[in-house]
Design an enzyme around this catalytic site. Structure first.
Site, PDB file in Angstrom:
ATOM      1  N   HIS A 116       0.826  -1.206   0.000  1.00 50.12           N
ATOM      2  CA  HIS A 116       0.000   0.000   0.000  1.00 50.12           C
ATOM      3  C   HIS A 116       0.861   1.258   0.000  1.00 50.12           C
ATOM      4  CE1 HIS A 116      -3.877  -2.059   1.638  1.00 50.12           C
ATOM      5  NE2 HIS A 116      -3.804  -2.102   0.329  1.00 50.12           N
ATOM      6  N   CYS A 164     -10.980   0.089 -22.482  1.00 47.13           N
ATOM      7  CA  CYS A 164     -10.846   0.954 -21.307  1.00 47.13           C
ATOM      8  C   CYS A 164     -10.025   0.332 -20.186  1.00 47.13           C
ATOM      9  CB  CYS A 164     -12.220   1.349 -20.769  1.00 47.13           C
ATOM     10  SG  CYS A 164     -13.186  -0.016 -20.090  1.00 47.13           S
ATOM     11  N   ASP A 209      -9.911  -7.423 -16.325  1.00 47.87           N
ATOM     12  CA  ASP A 209     -10.612  -8.654 -15.960  1.00 47.87           C
ATOM     13  C   ASP A 209     -10.566  -9.679 -17.075  1.00 47.87           C
ATOM     14  OD1 ASP A 209     -11.364  -8.468 -13.325  1.00 47.87           O
ATOM     15  OD2 ASP A 209     -13.224  -7.398 -13.738  1.00 47.87           O
ATOM     16  N   GLU A 253     -15.666  -8.270 -20.644  1.00 52.05           N
ATOM     17  CA  GLU A 253     -14.555  -8.617 -19.758  1.00 52.05           C
ATOM     18  C   GLU A 253     -14.602 -10.066 -19.276  1.00 52.05           C
ATOM     19  OE1 GLU A 253     -14.831  -5.883 -16.447  1.00 52.05           O
ATOM     20  OE2 GLU A 253     -17.019  -5.873 -16.567  1.00 52.05           O
TER      21      GLU A 253
END
Length: 587
Positions: free
Chosen positions: A189, A503, A456, A432
């Site tokens: 993170h 996208c 995905d 996807e």
């Protein structure tokens, strides 16, 4: 030279400030049974204070980089609410009569040790989050002060054993030139946050130092290659000064392309739009020359709150986006939660494989009242701009038809209320899932446009979770199977006469331009940060040559062969020493 991990790109050099590492050695003394209630009250007060502090940090960080990256702190809040973690602490207090701070410290050590034993780099890096949250709670229980950073304005390179997201959120990017950490990697993170802020980061240098870095020593770090130099020679310093200057020059030169059309040398046009989560990102996208919004992710409106957003709350956001985009189109994707995106106030079932489970359009069709509320808000916004509607994770014709039936109900409701909307709003779907590719010809008859979500699609085609470090090396966007899926989808859209765009991450990968040219894909939507780099590559590409490269790639049998060929072609148009390619059109 010390070889680490390049976790956040960029070059930095300056004096080191070494952050002291705080370690606790708490006495293992027992408390009296009569004091149990007092210890629990101390624990709960510490938790409340920690939560308030994390919320404050999250809001500060959101102002700096936007919504998406700030949701890292949702994971920290979730730890303080995690029943397994909290039950471990409460059990140590209740059954072993441990003081609250001792119980917290033992619970931290237990979970961190458990994660560290796993042969999974991603889970090891999540241990840093456990330590960050646990240490915050400990400090409130003990009243220990925070370690402070230099208060003067002298810039420095921060050196730490590990850097938690909470610590990073407090950094001033104008003072911190770069960061070096002993542990961590690209998926931590802290690395994600460093990239969002734009601070170079080199991590994973533990056990590679002959002696510890001292505050005041001069460092050079290369966040692209993972290189660290301690007290470098004048030659090394001079080389990296040139590299830094070149990077700045490239960035300045790229900005000059914001108003230039994305057209190849031989006249093939591209339409470049932006993926975004917030109005703040739209401002950056328009500054970088975005021709509208190719993907507005609405799920971030549902996060960082206690209840589902109302129709009016959603409408106000969608309306502002539509108005700010002006004459450019805005594609609004309906709610895509589940998998790795959770809502605190919406309990999703425990699933062995949530990525393949109850998520996206499946939730919307199951919770029709929530879905109709969102569709109504989007329809209302369509009166204020060129709004298009898109459904995620479609796998069947039935799903499209069910979604459109709910859309009709929303239109009927608005007609009854006398509220204006675009009755001819364009409705598209995300491609996807492999099933959607296979029946793309059927789906094309049910909608107005396609948008390929490559993230995905690659994951599902290859059965590879890219967040799983053990198999992340198998996540290949240029895999022959993926390329065939892309081509099949585009051909189905062309036969049906409907527009198609891309996208996902692959849209922002400059190496993929030959594929789009060969397929005939002209609309790409990407991160605002990728727009100018992709445009520069397009301006310096000959479409006919690129198509030949793509045709050659179709005959190759391995991902590595395809990637290497496309990379070589892209490198032919690299920046020259003056910051842009010599073939870039006059600006």
């Amino acid at each position: 030279m010390i070889q680490g991990i390049g976790a956040a790109a960029g070059v930095a050099f300056g004096k080191a400030f070494v952050l002291p590492h705080w370690e606790l050695d708490l006495p293992d003394s027992e408390i009296d049974a009569v004091d149990l209630a007092k210890e629990f009250e101390r624990l709960y007060e510490g938790i409340r204070t920690s939560k308030d502090e994390i919320e404050y940090i999250k809001n500060e960080f959101k102002e700096m980089v936007g919504d998406e990256e700030s949701h890292i702190f949702d994971a920290h809040l979730a730890i303080l609410e995690d029943p397994v973690f909290m039950n471990e602490i409460q059990g140590l207090i209740e059954r072993q009569y441990k003081a609250a701070e001792v119980a917290v410290k033992e619970a931290i050590d237990h979970f961190v040790s458990m994660f560290d034993l796993l042969d999974d780099e991603y889970m090891k890096e999540r241990a840093i989050d456990i330590k960050d949250v646990g240490n915050r709670l400990l400090k409130h229980l003990l009243g220990a002060p925070e370690v402070t950073l230099p208060s003067d304005t002298q810039p420095y390179i921060l050196v730490a054993k590990e850097l938690s997201p909470s610590q990073l959120a407090h950094l001033n990017p104008s003072h911190v030139l770069g960061i070096v950490t002993m542990s961590g990697g690209k998926t931590s993170h802290s690395a994600i946050m460093a990239r969002a802020i734009g601070i170079p980061l080199v991590s994973g240098i533990e056990n590679r130092l002959e002696q510890p870095i001292q505050t005041g020593e001069f460092l050079v770090i290369d966040g692209d290659e993972g290189h660290l130099y301690v007290n470098p020679s004048p030659m090394i310093l001079e080389r990296y000064q040139r590299i830094r200057d070149d990077q700045r020059k490239k960035k300045e030169q790229l900005q000059l392309l914001s108003s230039v059309e994305a057209v190849t040398k031989d006249g093939s046009h591209f339409h470049l739009a932006a993926n975004m989560n917030s109005l703040k990102e739209l401002e950056m996208a328009l500054k970088n020359g975005a021709q509208g919004v190719g993907l507005f992710r609405t799920e971030f409106l549902y996060m960082d709150r206690d209840t589902f957003p109302t129709e009016n709350e959603q409408f106000e956001v969608y309306r502002q986006v539509a108005e700010k985009a002006g004459d450019a189109s805005v594609v609004i994707r309906t709610l895509d939660i589940g998998g790795d995106k959770q809502l605190d106030y919406f309990s999703l079932p425990e699933e062995e494989n949530p990525v393949l489970g109850y998520r996206a359009i499946r939730i919307s069709l199951d919770r029709m009242e929530l879905f109709q509320t969102q569709l109504t808000a989007i329809l209302r916004a369509s009166h204020y701009g060129k709004v298009k509607l898109m459904y995620p994770m479609i796998s069947s014709v039935e799903e499209v038809r069910q979604a459109n039936e709910i859309l009709k109900r929303a239109m009927t409701d608005l007609d009854r209320r006398g509220i204006a909307y675009d009755p001819d709003i364009k409705v598209g779907i995300m491609i996807e899932i492999p099933a959607a590719v296979t029946i793309a010809d059927m789906l094309a008859e049910e909608c107005d446009f396609f948008s390929i979500g490559t993230n995905d699609l690659v994951q599902y085609v290859l059965a590879v979770d890219r967040m799983n470090e053990q198999i992340a090396h198998m996540y290949h966007p240029f895999h022959p199977a993926v390329i065939r899926m892309l081509r099949a989808t585009v051909e189905a859209a062309k036969r049906a006469g409907i527009p198609i765009s891309v996208c996902g991450e692959l849209a922002g990968d400059e190496r993929a331009i030959p594929l789009w040219l060969e397929f005939g894909v002209q609309k790409l939507s990407m991160s605002p940060l990728s727009l100018l780099k992709v445009k520069h590559r397009i301006l310096n590409t000959n479409a006919e040559e690129a198509k030949k490269e793509a045709e050659a790639c179709f005959k190759l049998r391995t991902s590595s062969e395809i990637e290497e060929r496309l990379t070589r072609f892209a490198e032919q148009n690299n920046f020259k020493s003056d910051g842009v390619s010599q073939d870039t059109p006059a600006l």
